[in-house]
Design a protein around this motif. Structure first.
Motif, PDB file in Angstrom:
ATOM      1  N   ALA A 174       0.912  -1.265   0.015  1.00  0.00           N
ATOM      2  CA  ALA A 174      -0.043   0.070   0.082  1.00  0.00           C
ATOM      3  C   ALA A 174       0.797   1.367  -0.085  1.00  0.00           C
ATOM      4  CB  ALA A 174      -0.889   0.143   0.966  1.00  0.00           C
ATOM      5  N   SER A 175       2.157   1.172   0.312  1.00  0.00           N
ATOM      6  CA  SER A 175       3.080   2.322   0.504  1.00  0.00           C
ATOM      7  C   SER A 175       4.435   1.702   0.620  1.00  0.00           C
ATOM      8  CB  SER A 175       2.438   3.413   1.832  1.00  0.00           C
ATOM      9  OG  SER A 175       2.805   2.791   2.857  1.00  0.00           O
ATOM     10  N   GLY A 176       5.276   2.897   0.684  1.00  0.00           N
ATOM     11  CA  GLY A 176       6.755   2.544   0.763  1.00  0.00           C
ATOM     12  C   GLY A 176       7.370   2.333  -0.371  1.00  0.00           C
ATOM     13  N   TYR A 177       8.784   2.480  -0.352  1.00  0.00           N
ATOM     14  CA  TYR A 177       9.573   2.475  -1.438  1.00  0.00           C
ATOM     15  C   TYR A 177      10.795   1.409  -1.164  1.00  0.00           C
ATOM     16  CZ  TYR A 177      12.623   3.854  -5.294  1.00  0.00           C
ATOM     17  OH  TYR A 177      13.459   3.899  -6.256  1.00  0.00           O
ATOM     18  N   CYS A 178      11.271   0.799  -2.097  1.00  0.00           N
ATOM     19  CA  CYS A 178      12.328  -0.050  -2.016  1.00  0.00           C
ATOM     20  C   CYS A 178      13.308   0.331  -3.035  1.00  0.00           C
ATOM     21  CB  CYS A 178      11.968  -1.571  -2.001  1.00  0.00           C
ATOM     22  SG  CYS A 178      11.059  -2.342  -0.954  1.00  0.00           S
ATOM     23  N   THR A 179      14.632   0.440  -2.825  1.00  0.00           N
ATOM     24  CA  THR A 179      15.882   0.730  -3.594  1.00  0.00           C
ATOM     25  C   THR A 179      16.057  -0.420  -4.593  1.00  0.00           C
ATOM     26  OG1 THR A 179      17.595   0.083  -2.054  1.00  0.00           O
ATOM     27  CG2 THR A 179      16.679   2.363  -2.243  1.00  0.00           C
ATOM     28  N   VAL A 180      16.641  -0.285  -5.605  1.00  0.00           N
ATOM     29  CA  VAL A 180      17.067  -1.086  -6.546  1.00  0.00           C
ATOM     30  C   VAL A 180      18.074  -2.123  -6.281  1.00  0.00           C
ATOM     31  CG1 VAL A 180      17.754  -1.841  -8.895  1.00  0.00           C
ATOM     32  CG2 VAL A 180      16.339   0.317  -8.504  1.00  0.00           C
ATOM     33  N   SER A 181      19.144  -1.354  -5.565  1.00  0.00           N
ATOM     34  CA  SER A 181      20.005  -2.128  -4.778  1.00  0.00           C
ATOM     35  C   SER A 181      19.858  -2.717  -3.539  1.00  0.00           C
ATOM     36  CB  SER A 181      21.579  -1.453  -4.844  1.00  0.00           C
ATOM     37  OG  SER A 181      21.256  -0.461  -4.048  1.00  0.00           O
ATOM     38  N   HIS A 182      20.226  -3.708  -2.800  1.00  0.00           N
ATOM     39  CA  HIS A 182      19.945  -4.275  -1.359  1.00  0.00           C
ATOM     40  C   HIS A 182      20.490  -3.211  -0.420  1.00  0.00           C
ATOM     41  CE1 HIS A 182      18.095  -8.125  -2.503  1.00  0.00           C
ATOM     42  NE2 HIS A 182      18.983  -8.108  -3.481  1.00  0.00           N
ATOM     43  N   PRO A 183      19.658  -2.940   0.714  1.00  0.00           N
ATOM     44  CA  PRO A 183      20.275  -2.126   1.754  1.00  0.00           C
ATOM     45  C   PRO A 183      21.589  -2.492   2.261  1.00  0.00           C
ATOM     46  CG  PRO A 183      18.408  -3.173   2.518  1.00  0.00           C
ATOM     47  CD  PRO A 183      18.550  -3.373   1.154  1.00  0.00           C
ATOM     48  N   SER A 184      22.556  -1.772   2.653  1.00  0.00           N
ATOM     49  CA  SER A 184      23.970  -1.936   3.236  1.00  0.00           C
ATOM     50  C   SER A 184      23.747  -2.319   4.558  1.00  0.00           C
ATOM     51  CB  SER A 184      25.066  -0.894   3.121  1.00  0.00           C
ATOM     52  OG  SER A 184      24.464   0.314   3.818  1.00  0.00           O
ATOM     53  N   ALA A 185      24.486  -3.098   5.049  1.00  0.00           N
ATOM     54  CA  ALA A 185      24.567  -3.411   6.592  1.00  0.00           C
ATOM     55  C   ALA A 185      24.469  -2.258   7.452  1.00  0.00           C
ATOM     56  CB  ALA A 185      25.877  -4.396   6.918  1.00  0.00           C
ATOM     57  N   ALA A 186      25.370  -1.232   7.072  1.00  0.00           N
ATOM     58  CA  ALA A 186      25.373   0.089   7.836  1.00  0.00           C
ATOM     59  C   ALA A 186      24.065   0.726   7.838  1.00  0.00           C
ATOM     60  CB  ALA A 186      26.120   1.195   7.357  1.00  0.00           C
ATOM     61  N   ALA A 187      23.255   0.805   6.780  1.00  0.00           N
ATOM     62  CA  ALA A 187      21.798   1.222   6.992  1.00  0.00           C
ATOM     63  C   ALA A 187      20.883   0.398   7.544  1.00  0.00           C
ATOM     64  CB  ALA A 187      21.388   1.361   5.350  1.00  0.00           C
ATOM     65  N   LEU A 188      21.042  -0.881   7.637  1.00  0.00           N
ATOM     66  CA  LEU A 188      20.265  -1.741   8.378  1.00  0.00           C
ATOM     67  C   LEU A 188      20.470  -1.405   9.886  1.00  0.00           C
ATOM     68  CD1 LEU A 188      20.150  -5.178   6.496  1.00  0.00           C
ATOM     69  CD2 LEU A 188      18.364  -3.496   6.638  1.00  0.00           C
ATOM     70  N   GLN A 189      21.848  -1.190  10.191  1.00  0.00           N
ATOM     71  CA  GLN A 189      22.119  -0.935  11.838  1.00  0.00           C
ATOM     72  C   GLN A 189      21.591   0.207  12.014  1.00  0.00           C
ATOM     73  OE1 GLN A 189      23.724  -3.354  13.492  1.00  0.00           O
ATOM     74  NE2 GLN A 189      23.769  -2.129  15.254  1.00  0.00           N
ATOM     75  N   GLU A 190      21.557   1.123  11.152  1.00  0.00           N
ATOM     76  CA  GLU A 190      21.222   2.573  11.573  1.00  0.00           C
ATOM     77  C   GLU A 190      19.814   2.653  11.631  1.00  0.00           C
ATOM     78  OE1 GLU A 190      21.017   7.084   9.559  1.00  0.00           O
ATOM     79  OE2 GLU A 190      22.090   5.353   8.462  1.00  0.00           O
ATOM     80  N   TRP A 191      19.109   1.693  11.193  1.00  0.00           N
ATOM     81  CA  TRP A 191      17.669   1.583  11.084  1.00  0.00           C
ATOM     82  C   TRP A 191      17.248   1.005  12.505  1.00  0.00           C
ATOM     83  CZ3 TRP A 191      14.742  -2.961  11.366  1.00  0.00           C
ATOM     84  CH2 TRP A 191      13.547  -3.066  11.533  1.00  0.00           C
TER      85      TRP A 191
END
Length: 361
Positions: A174-191
């Protein structure tokens, strides 16, 4: 032909320069004080305010500012976002606007490009089919649906699709956006560490990216598909009455070859022209759709820049305006070149005939 291409390229360059002048004049005339992002202008002394303007470079003469502005643009530098301004080692630093707007433009561009491909994949075959069966039940039904679709605001279409297809039936995100490339480990840790409660986990990959854009693409296509279908139908009706079409049929060419190989190619010119002419509207419609589905495109970036607590984030606003307008100019240039490839006589006739034919249809 080469002269025609060079003229079109030169016109595009001149328009881009005029656009840079207009955006810079807006930058100077908008009543927003950038010093307010550094000091409290209500309690700061005139010397502190003057020092803030000096650090930002807004105390220089207009021509000097424009020269620096133009040089930065040629290097892809749109400045820094005012709300992110900080001092470090006596220098002003902040989030680069160019990177911010480029990431947003990729989202908007993927929405517009995918939506246009979807609507053309639907509108062109349906328009050609209804042209071969004028005044049939299917033709009349498509006309009624066309009127309904054109009369409905994309915001309403998006909300309805989101409500039923996304939230109620759970068929698509219903909403949201995903990038074409997979998220980095740093981005997941920041989340995990800093994201507020309820913030969805970052996602990525080609499949997830396309899956989250299906509903936005459908919303975009539904707004335009009826108009383009009627344009293809009207142009096909004219082409099918041409003598060379009857000649092809008399020589025994199959109906599929006559329609797809001959008639459709000669009827597609107005569609190419209309695609370029509707580029501005398409970007505006995309901004509405981004708001509905929570896409981090140019629309949401512009809204955030306008709704800042400290004031307008003018570098971001001007960058979004410049990028959107430049995209429209470049799309019209591309349309000119595509029309030239489809019909080399455009170089002698100019682009007026196909454009008028598209609007008349």
């Amino acid at each position: 032909m080469l002269g025609y291409v060079l003229r079109r390229v030169a016109i595009a360059i001149v328009l881009l320069w005029i656009l840079s002048v207009i955006t810079f004049v807006i930058y100077l005339k908008v009543p927003a004080d950038p010093a307010g992002f550094i000091v409290d202008v209500q309690h700061a002394s005139p010397a502190q305010i003057a020092q803030a303007h000096h650090l930002l470079g807004t105390d220089k003469p207009a021509l000097v500012q424009y020269e620096q502005y133009l040089v930065r643009l040629l290097h892809g530098d749109f400045g820094i976002s005012w709300p992110t301004v900080v001092f470090f080692n006596g220098q002003v630093q902040g989030a680069p606007v160019g990177h911010m707007v480029w990431q947003a433009a990729l989202v908007t561009g993927s929405l517009v490009l995918g939506g246009f491909l979807l609507l053309l994949a639907v509108a062109v075959p349906l328009g050609a089919y209804t042209a071969t069966r004028p005044r049939s039940m299917f033709d009349r039904l498509s006309l009624g649906l066309s009127v309904a679709a054109i009369s409905t605001h994309p915001l309403v279409v998006g909300l309805l699709l989101q409500l039923f297809v996304g939230n109620k039936w759970k068929l698509l995100p219903a909403s949201g956006y995903c990038t074409v490339s997979h998220p980095s480990a740093a981005a997941l840790q920041e989340w995990k560490q800093f994201a507020p409660t309820g913030t969805p986990e970052p996602c990525g990959g080609g499949g997830a990216w396309a899956w989250h854009l299906v509903l936005p693409w459908l919303t975009f296509a539904l707004f335009f598909v009826a108009l383009y279908m009627r344009i293809v139908r009207a142009r096909m009706l004219e082409v099918l009455e041409e003598p060379w079409v009857r000649t092809a049929r008399a020589k025994g060419a199959s109906e599929l070859r006559v329609i797809g190989g001959h008639a459709l190619r000669n009827a597609i010119g107005p569609v190419v022209t209309m695609t370029a002419m509707d580029a501005g509207m398409a970007i505006g419609i995309a901004m509405y759709i981004e708001t509905v589905f929570g896409l981090p495109g140019l629309g949401r970036t512009l809204i955030r820049a306008l709704a800042g607590f400290q004031g307008y984030d003018l570098p971001v606003i001007l960058a979004v305006t410049l990028v959107a307008a430049a995209a429209i100019i470049m799309l019209n240039l591309v349309a000119d070149l595509i029309l030239l490839a489809l019909d080399p006589t455009v170089a002698q006739r100019g682009r007026g005939v196909p454009r008028l034919a598209g609007r008349a249809a």
